[in-house]
Design a protein around this motif. Structure first.
Motif, PDB file in Angstrom:
ATOM      1  N   PRO A 107       0.838  -1.281   0.011  1.00  0.00           N
ATOM      2  CA  PRO A 107      -0.070   0.121   0.001  1.00  0.00           C
ATOM      3  C   PRO A 107       0.846   1.391   0.065  1.00  0.00           C
ATOM      4  N   PRO A 108       1.798   1.324   0.687  1.00  0.00           N
ATOM      5  CA  PRO A 108       2.496   2.800   0.757  1.00  0.00           C
ATOM      6  C   PRO A 108       2.823   3.352  -0.547  1.00  0.00           C
ATOM      7  N   ILE A 109       3.266   2.948  -1.551  1.00  0.00           N
ATOM      8  CA  ILE A 109       3.593   3.425  -2.698  1.00  0.00           C
ATOM      9  C   ILE A 109       2.235   3.868  -3.554  1.00  0.00           C
ATOM     10  N   TYR A 110       1.084   3.322  -3.152  1.00  0.00           N
ATOM     11  CA  TYR A 110      -0.189   3.844  -3.780  1.00  0.00           C
ATOM     12  C   TYR A 110      -0.708   4.887  -3.256  1.00  0.00           C
ATOM     13  N   ASP A 111      -0.451   4.899  -1.871  1.00  0.00           N
ATOM     14  CA  ASP A 111      -0.975   6.147  -1.138  1.00  0.00           C
ATOM     15  C   ASP A 111      -0.101   7.217  -1.309  1.00  0.00           C
ATOM     16  N   MET A 112       1.201   7.181  -1.815  1.00  0.00           N
ATOM     17  CA  MET A 112       1.959   8.210  -1.985  1.00  0.00           C
ATOM     18  C   MET A 112       1.688   8.685  -3.735  1.00  0.00           C
ATOM     19  N   ALA A 113       1.244   7.764  -4.605  1.00  0.00           N
ATOM     20  CA  ALA A 113       0.909   8.038  -5.812  1.00  0.00           C
ATOM     21  C   ALA A 113      -0.456   8.901  -5.747  1.00  0.00           C
ATOM     22  N   ARG A 114      -1.341   8.588  -4.798  1.00  0.00           N
ATOM     23  CA  ARG A 114      -2.598   9.117  -4.614  1.00  0.00           C
ATOM     24  C   ARG A 114      -2.407  10.551  -4.199  1.00  0.00           C
ATOM     25  N   ARG A 115      -1.391  10.654  -3.281  1.00  0.00           N
ATOM     26  CA  ARG A 115      -1.268  12.121  -2.688  1.00  0.00           C
ATOM     27  C   ARG A 115      -0.703  12.978  -3.579  1.00  0.00           C
TER      28      ARG A 115
ATOM     29  N   GLY B 190      -5.515  -5.170  -4.895  1.00  0.00           N
ATOM     30  CA  GLY B 190      -5.530  -4.614  -3.251  1.00  0.00           C
ATOM     31  C   GLY B 190      -6.171  -3.373  -3.114  1.00  0.00           C
ATOM     32  N   GLU B 191      -5.897  -2.516  -3.946  1.00  0.00           N
ATOM     33  CA  GLU B 191      -6.274  -1.131  -3.960  1.00  0.00           C
ATOM     34  C   GLU B 191      -7.531  -0.790  -4.765  1.00  0.00           C
ATOM     35  N   GLY B 192      -8.325  -1.907  -5.137  1.00  0.00           N
ATOM     36  CA  GLY B 192      -9.631  -1.673  -5.912  1.00  0.00           C
ATOM     37  C   GLY B 192      -9.242  -0.728  -7.328  1.00  0.00           C
ATOM     38  N   ILE B 193      -8.470  -0.957  -8.062  1.00  0.00           N
ATOM     39  CA  ILE B 193      -8.114  -0.340  -9.145  1.00  0.00           C
ATOM     40  C   ILE B 193      -8.053  -1.383 -10.390  1.00  0.00           C
ATOM     41  N   ASP B 194      -8.795  -1.011 -11.379  1.00  0.00           N
ATOM     42  CA  ASP B 194      -8.568  -1.994 -12.624  1.00  0.00           C
ATOM     43  C   ASP B 194      -7.317  -1.984 -13.289  1.00  0.00           C
ATOM     44  N   CYS B 195      -7.073  -3.182 -13.649  1.00  0.00           N
ATOM     45  CA  CYS B 195      -5.553  -3.626 -14.159  1.00  0.00           C
ATOM     46  C   CYS B 195      -5.576  -3.937 -15.646  1.00  0.00           C
ATOM     47  N   LEU B 196      -4.812  -3.451 -16.344  1.00  0.00           N
ATOM     48  CA  LEU B 196      -4.388  -3.846 -17.802  1.00  0.00           C
ATOM     49  C   LEU B 196      -2.990  -4.646 -17.504  1.00  0.00           C
TER      50      LEU B 196
ATOM     51  N   THR C 141       3.310  -8.166  -8.910  1.00  0.00           N
ATOM     52  CA  THR C 141       3.360  -6.700  -8.287  1.00  0.00           C
ATOM     53  C   THR C 141       2.350  -5.984  -8.622  1.00  0.00           C
ATOM     54  N   ASP C 142       2.467  -5.687  -9.987  1.00  0.00           N
ATOM     55  CA  ASP C 142       1.444  -4.726 -10.592  1.00  0.00           C
ATOM     56  C   ASP C 142       0.059  -5.352 -10.429  1.00  0.00           C
ATOM     57  N   VAL C 143      -0.111  -6.476 -10.827  1.00  0.00           N
ATOM     58  CA  VAL C 143      -1.750  -7.182 -10.818  1.00  0.00           C
ATOM     59  C   VAL C 143      -2.227  -7.284  -9.353  1.00  0.00           C
TER      60      VAL C 143
END
Length: 292
Positions: free
Chosen positions: A207-215, A244-250, A237-239
């Motif tokens: 989660p930390p990298i996604y939290d930072m990206a959102r900020r 886990g973040e509730g984000i769609d993935c390609l 990693t990506d998938v």
């Protein structure tokens, strides 16, 4: 069941931002992929935001410099957020003590010298010899071209006996640099954990990298999670990170697992794709051969 697509434009309309991986998607460690660059440029031209979300163990400044050396145009992205950024926050917060042994190549020295503004004036982090360390900061092998994780077993045994925690600045296990596969910090951290040591992770899929990206994305115009699409070739990693973040993935099959889906890298065999994903009990919303 994953939807196999031929282009980003085919599915991009519902999304306002991309969290796009670098190695295997935008470049191969040596040069950018022209079609991937064009796809990101087109997404931005339509009003979307592109965040390059990478497990590189260096702060974003150095990732951007590397992209410029490769010839990746600046109009292909808005922001870079790295595992190095997220791991730096943890290090300066004292996650593995104030005296650390750096396991990694000299190219990663910026992890220690490029101090984020929010940590300026705080207690220093001192790089010390192994014998004096309170913890380990791992950015990769010392010699990423020639070394393998087993080369560190003896050192890790000593570290485990001293209960040294390890901060892993890059959860990736391997990446492809041109036509050569090399080990990353994640491979060393996995070995250390297998030996009973403690490792902490801050890049994808954590989660930390996604939290930072959102900020950072919020600072240039916030986007709801339902309007973000993650793009990546990392099945570990990506998938799962996106899920886990509730984000769609390609999912990009032409990256790390390029040899699993038939001879045509741009057009993966649908049956092989679905069987391979099914065996791993994962189902990204979309799949594409190469980002284009």
């Amino acid at each position: 069941m994953t939807q196999i697509v031929q282009s980003l434009a085919e599915i991009s309309k519902p999304y306002d931002a991309l969290f796009c991986d670098l190695w295997g998607c935008l470049h191969n460690g040596v040069a950018p992929f022209p079609e991937a660059v064009a796809a990101l440029q087109a997404f931005r031209a339509s009003g979307g935001k592109v965040v390059l979300l990478t497990n590189a163990p260096r702060p974003a400044k150095f990732v951007i410099e590397s992209l410029e050396r490769m010839g990746c145009p600046k109009d292909a992205y808005d922001l870079v957020v790295s595992s190095g950024d997220a791991a730096q926050d943890a290090m300066f917060a004292g996650a593995v003590g104030r005296k650390v042994w750096h396991l990694g190549p000299s190219k990663d020295d910026g992890f220690f010298t490029e101090i984020p503004a929010e940590w300026q004036g705080q207690a220093d982090i001192e790089r010390v010899d192994f014998d004096d360390a309170e913890g380990i900061v791992c950015t990769g092998p010392f010699d990423e071209i020639n070394e393998v994780p087993e080369d560190y077993r003896a050192k890790f045994l000593l570290a485990k006996m001293r209960d040294l925690p390890m901060l892993c600045a890059n959860p990736d296990v391997v990446v492809d640099m041109g036509d050569k596969r090399i080990y990353c910090a994640g491979a060393l951290a996995v070995l250390y954990e297998d030996m009973g040591g403690e490792a902490m992770y801050f890049g994808k899929p954590h989660p930390p990298i996604y939290d930072m990206a959102r900020r950072k994305l919020a600072a240039i115009g916030g986007v709801e999670d339902g309007r973000i699409l993650a793009i990546g070739d990392g099945i570990n990693t990506d998938v799962p990170g996106a899920a886990g973040e509730g984000i769609d993935c390609l999912f990009v099959t032409g990256g790390l697992a390029h040899d699993q889906f038939g001879a045509d890298q741009k057009n993966p065999d649908p049956e092989l794709v679905r069987a391979w994903l099914g065996a791993r009990q994962t189902d990204p919303r979309y799949t594409i051969g190469t980002l284009r």
